[in-house]
Each structure stands twice: as C-alpha cells, then as structure tokens.
Design an enzyme around this catalytic site. Sequence first.
Site, mmCIF file in Angstrom:
data_model
loop_
_atom_site.group_PDB
_atom_site.id
_atom_site.type_symbol
_atom_site.label_atom_id
_atom_site.label_comp_id
_atom_site.label_asym_id
_atom_site.label_seq_id
_atom_site.Cartn_x
_atom_site.Cartn_y
_atom_site.Cartn_z
ATOM 1 N N ARG A 96 -8.323 127.512 78.978
ATOM 2 C CA ARG A 96 -8.837 126.995 80.103
ATOM 3 C C ARG A 96 -10.190 127.963 80.675
ATOM 4 O O ARG A 96 -11.323 127.259 81.001
ATOM 5 C CB ARG A 96 -8.154 126.906 81.206
ATOM 6 C CG ARG A 96 -8.257 126.055 82.507
ATOM 7 C CD ARG A 96 -7.416 126.234 83.656
ATOM 8 N NE ARG A 96 -5.951 126.441 83.403
ATOM 9 C CZ ARG A 96 -5.149 125.728 83.096
ATOM 10 N NH1 ARG A 96 -5.453 124.233 83.257
ATOM 11 N NH2 ARG A 96 -3.884 125.926 82.854
ATOM 12 N N TYR A 97 -10.052 129.060 80.374
ATOM 13 C CA TYR A 97 -11.053 130.021 80.607
ATOM 14 C C TYR A 97 -11.545 130.597 79.420
ATOM 15 O O TYR A 97 -10.962 130.786 78.583
ATOM 16 C CB TYR A 97 -10.706 131.170 81.713
ATOM 17 C CG TYR A 97 -9.876 130.648 82.790
ATOM 18 C CD1 TYR A 97 -10.730 130.413 84.022
ATOM 19 C CD2 TYR A 97 -8.572 130.686 82.994
ATOM 20 C CE1 TYR A 97 -10.044 129.889 84.920
ATOM 21 C CE2 TYR A 97 -8.065 130.397 84.177
ATOM 22 C CZ TYR A 97 -8.651 129.719 85.110
ATOM 23 O OH TYR A 97 -8.306 129.571 86.361
ATOM 24 N N ARG A 100 -9.805 133.960 77.699
ATOM 25 C CA ARG A 100 -8.056 134.073 77.681
ATOM 26 C C ARG A 100 -7.468 132.689 77.340
ATOM 27 O O ARG A 100 -7.968 131.750 77.714
ATOM 28 C CB ARG A 100 -7.525 134.617 79.006
ATOM 29 C CG ARG A 100 -7.475 133.764 80.166
ATOM 30 C CD ARG A 100 -7.742 134.519 81.329
ATOM 31 N NE ARG A 100 -9.136 134.609 81.758
ATOM 32 C CZ ARG A 100 -9.537 134.400 83.002
ATOM 33 N NH1 ARG A 100 -8.824 134.394 83.906
ATOM 34 N NH2 ARG A 100 -10.966 134.506 83.114
ATOM 35 N N CYS A 109 14.025 128.787 80.135
ATOM 36 C CA CYS A 109 14.039 129.618 81.118
ATOM 37 C C CYS A 109 15.414 130.264 81.395
ATOM 38 O O CYS A 109 16.373 129.378 81.268
ATOM 39 C CB CYS A 109 13.203 129.320 82.558
ATOM 40 S SG CYS A 109 11.721 128.586 82.195
ATOM 41 N N CYS A 113 13.317 127.223 88.374
ATOM 42 C CA CYS A 113 12.898 127.200 89.797
ATOM 43 C C CYS A 113 12.704 125.794 90.073
ATOM 44 O O CYS A 113 12.056 125.026 89.496
ATOM 45 C CB CYS A 113 11.423 127.892 89.778
ATOM 46 S SG CYS A 113 11.816 129.585 88.875
ATOM 47 N N CYS A 116 8.936 124.541 90.053
ATOM 48 C CA CYS A 116 8.307 124.863 88.860
ATOM 49 C C CYS A 116 7.275 123.852 88.679
ATOM 50 O O CYS A 116 7.379 122.533 88.637
ATOM 51 C CB CYS A 116 9.297 124.775 87.636
ATOM 52 S SG CYS A 116 8.405 125.014 85.950
ATOM 53 N N ARG A 118 5.800 123.588 85.828
ATOM 54 C CA ARG A 118 5.970 122.997 84.516
ATOM 55 C C ARG A 118 7.287 122.184 84.096
ATOM 56 O O ARG A 118 7.853 122.318 83.048
ATOM 57 C CB ARG A 118 5.759 123.803 83.260
ATOM 58 C CG ARG A 118 4.139 124.608 83.334
ATOM 59 C CD ARG A 118 3.907 125.149 81.892
ATOM 60 N NE ARG A 118 2.479 125.491 82.229
ATOM 61 C CZ ARG A 118 2.009 126.954 82.170
ATOM 62 N NH1 ARG A 118 3.121 127.807 82.050
ATOM 63 N NH2 ARG A 118 0.907 127.213 82.067
ATOM 64 N N ASP A 243 2.042 124.092 93.622
ATOM 65 C CA ASP A 243 1.353 123.031 92.802
ATOM 66 C C ASP A 243 2.103 121.666 93.107
ATOM 67 O O ASP A 243 3.216 121.510 93.740
ATOM 68 C CB ASP A 243 1.356 123.265 91.439
ATOM 69 C CG ASP A 243 0.504 124.548 90.777
ATOM 70 O OD1 ASP A 243 -0.247 124.713 91.256
ATOM 71 O OD2 ASP A 243 1.277 125.394 90.136
ATOM 72 N N ASP A 280 -4.250 126.166 92.417
ATOM 73 C CA ASP A 280 -4.734 125.865 91.018
ATOM 74 C C ASP A 280 -5.334 124.340 91.357
ATOM 75 O O ASP A 280 -4.394 123.548 91.863
ATOM 76 C CB ASP A 280 -3.662 125.654 89.959
ATOM 77 C CG ASP A 280 -3.621 126.738 88.935
ATOM 78 O OD1 ASP A 280 -4.476 126.614 88.199
ATOM 79 O OD2 ASP A 280 -2.717 127.623 89.168
ATOM 80 N N LYS A 287 -8.206 128.144 88.704
ATOM 81 C CA LYS A 287 -7.579 128.548 90.056
ATOM 82 C C LYS A 287 -8.835 128.989 90.885
ATOM 83 O O LYS A 287 -9.801 129.448 90.541
ATOM 84 C CB LYS A 287 -6.900 130.080 89.985
ATOM 85 C CG LYS A 287 -5.739 129.842 89.349
ATOM 86 C CD LYS A 287 -4.879 131.150 89.399
ATOM 87 C CE LYS A 287 -3.634 131.331 88.464
ATOM 88 N NZ LYS A 287 -4.117 130.968 86.966
HETATM 89 S S1 SF4 Z 1 8.394 128.678 87.262
HETATM 90 FE FE1 SF4 Z 1 9.231 126.852 85.641
HETATM 91 S S2 SF4 Z 1 8.445 127.813 83.886
HETATM 92 FE FE2 SF4 Z 1 8.558 129.568 85.148
HETATM 93 S S3 SF4 Z 1 10.321 130.780 85.139
HETATM 94 FE FE3 SF4 Z 1 10.731 129.214 86.876
HETATM 95 S S4 SF4 Z 1 11.503 127.261 85.594
HETATM 96 FE FE4 SF4 Z 1 10.672 128.392 84.114
#
Ligand code: SF4
Length: 329
Positions: A96-97, A100, A109, A113, A116, A118, A243, A280, A287
């Site tokens: 994206r940049y 990096r 994971c 979360c 999340c 993603r 997000d 983002d 960002k």
């Molecule tokens: S935010 Fe998403 S990718 Fe990151 S640790 Fe939590 S569940 Fe996994």
Amino acid sequence: MSRINLKPAATLREPAELVAHGLAALADLPDLEKVAARYAVAVTPDIAALIDPGDPEDPIARQFIPSAEELVAQPGENADPIGDHAHSPVAGIVHRYPDRVLFKLVHVCAVYCRFCFRREMVGPGKATALSPDAYNGALDYIRARSEIWEVILTGGDPLMLSPRRLGEIMADLAAIDHVRIIRIHTRVPVADAACAAMIDAGIPMVSQSVLLRGVNDNVAALEALMRAFVECRIKPYYLHHGDLAPGTAHLRTTLEHGQQLMRDLRGRVSGLCQPDYVLDIPGGYGKAPVGPSYLSQASSLPGEGELDPETRYRVVDYCGDVHLYPPKP
Ligand code: SF4
C-alpha cells in the site's frame, strides 16, 4: 441459568462451550451458532478467566465473546474494509505504501476479536496458511523491489506459526539486503511476562489499539491502557478508529467522540502515552491521522475585539484554553 466461569482446560471455539462456561446465555445459542458459522470464535483459557460472567458489560467479553449484533451489517460496512485486495499484487502481499509491505502468512489467530477488520479472511472455511508456492512468490516480489525497507508479518497472527517456521521466514527476509525492519503484528503476547521477555531480547514493541464502544471509549480506560503500555515498555503507537467490518457497528464509536477522548487524554498523560488516533480510509487509501487539531487560524479570540494583524494563530493548551501565536518567525 447459573453463571459460572471455571477456567477452561482448552480454547473455547463453540458457542455451546461458551454457554457451558457461563460466558454466553443459553437463549442466545441459536444466534451465536449463526455468528460462529460465519466468523471464527476462539477464547483461550487465560482470556476466559479474565471475564466476569456476572457483568453484562464486561469489556473483555465484549472483545472476544460473539454477539447476535454481528449478524446485522450496516450500510458502508465492507468485507475488505481497508482495501487489502486492491493493493495485493501477488498472493500474501499487500503493498500500500512504497517502502513497506504486509506479508500475510497465516489466516488463523489465537483469539478472534469481534471487531476484526479481516474477519472475512480468517476463520471458518479459509486456508490456514500461504502455500509454499505463494510464499516463494511473495518472497520474490520483496526481493525484486529495493524500495521495500520494512516487512510487516501479519495474517491472521504470525505468532501462530511454530518457532521453527518463524525462524525460517525471518532468515529468508534477513537475507534480503534492502529489508532493514521486520515488524510482527500479533495479539499473542498479551501477558506482561511475555512482553518483557521479548523486549529484554531486544525486540521493540509498540501498541495498536482499537477504539471500541463499551470497552475503552472513556478517558479513564484509555489513560489506564496507555499508562500500562508505557510501564510495560510498549510505546503507544496507534489508536485505530473502528474499521467498517461487517457486523461491527455495535463496537464502533463516532469520530467526534474519539477526538474528544484524545483531547481529554492529552490533558491527563504525557506525550509518551499518546497514540496517534488514525482512520484507515475505506478502499485501501491508507491511514490518516484524525485526532484533534490544536492549531487554527483565527482573527480574534472569543470576546475580544480586533487583533494585531500579525497575530493569526490560535493554539489550544491541554486545559482547553486558547492562546495566540504570531505567524512569522
Ligand atoms: S484483529 Fe483479527 S487478525 Fe488480528 S488477532 Fe484479532 S482476529 Fe486475528
């Protein structure tokens, strides 16, 4: 229903297990089964033990225990909220940049979360890791571009890889001359002792927190979090505005509230404890800092008359008081 929370022996992955441990209500089970069919669930024994099952607003539960609210998508929410796909030239890479890249090694994971960004790319039915061919293709992409100074290992959580595999990957990247920094995005070392061991080993740590409604969207919680990071030798780096991931509206707050929290935080803790409040930009535009501005141009202070024409800046101190600053050196 009795609400007990005995520390489980293993990671809880099924809604029925959450109910059995008093971490979800039996009446919610049908909805939670629907959520879990779409978005992965994992609550480790240590995380489960931190949750107070008697507190319906428990902030740890809010981060990791699924909710029926996740079944409701809001307008504007997007399966790829920060535009990873638009910047993915080869499998496993997000560029994206210029200087990096993200190197997405795994799609699993230790905990999942509920906010999340993603969430549509990790969990049920998704590949768990990059194939060997895709891994080699991603390495070739990095090797061929001398402008890539930093490689950010992410996923999923790259610390789900075995130490042996992680060592091999680090060695592959270290062999590329222009790659000078390797960063690891992870939630695995959440215990202080683990962080201290990594920092003692010479690995700098920075935090990327997400501003979450009902978890840390009050200044006392943010202050405690940022102080704790610094006491653990972790530099507060980013406070992310939530997000637009599907089914996460109940965890987001407003930008205005986030800015007010940053103003309040500025009044309570030193610069060492200040993260950048960032958004983002949906679509993959990167960002942008969205914190409050303390400097503005104005011709007068409230309640005052004409000013010296040379005096054009207003600067706000940590108490919210306005001062003038001349525009010329
Ligand atoms: S935010 Fe998403 S990718 Fe990151 S640790 Fe939590 S569940 Fe996994």
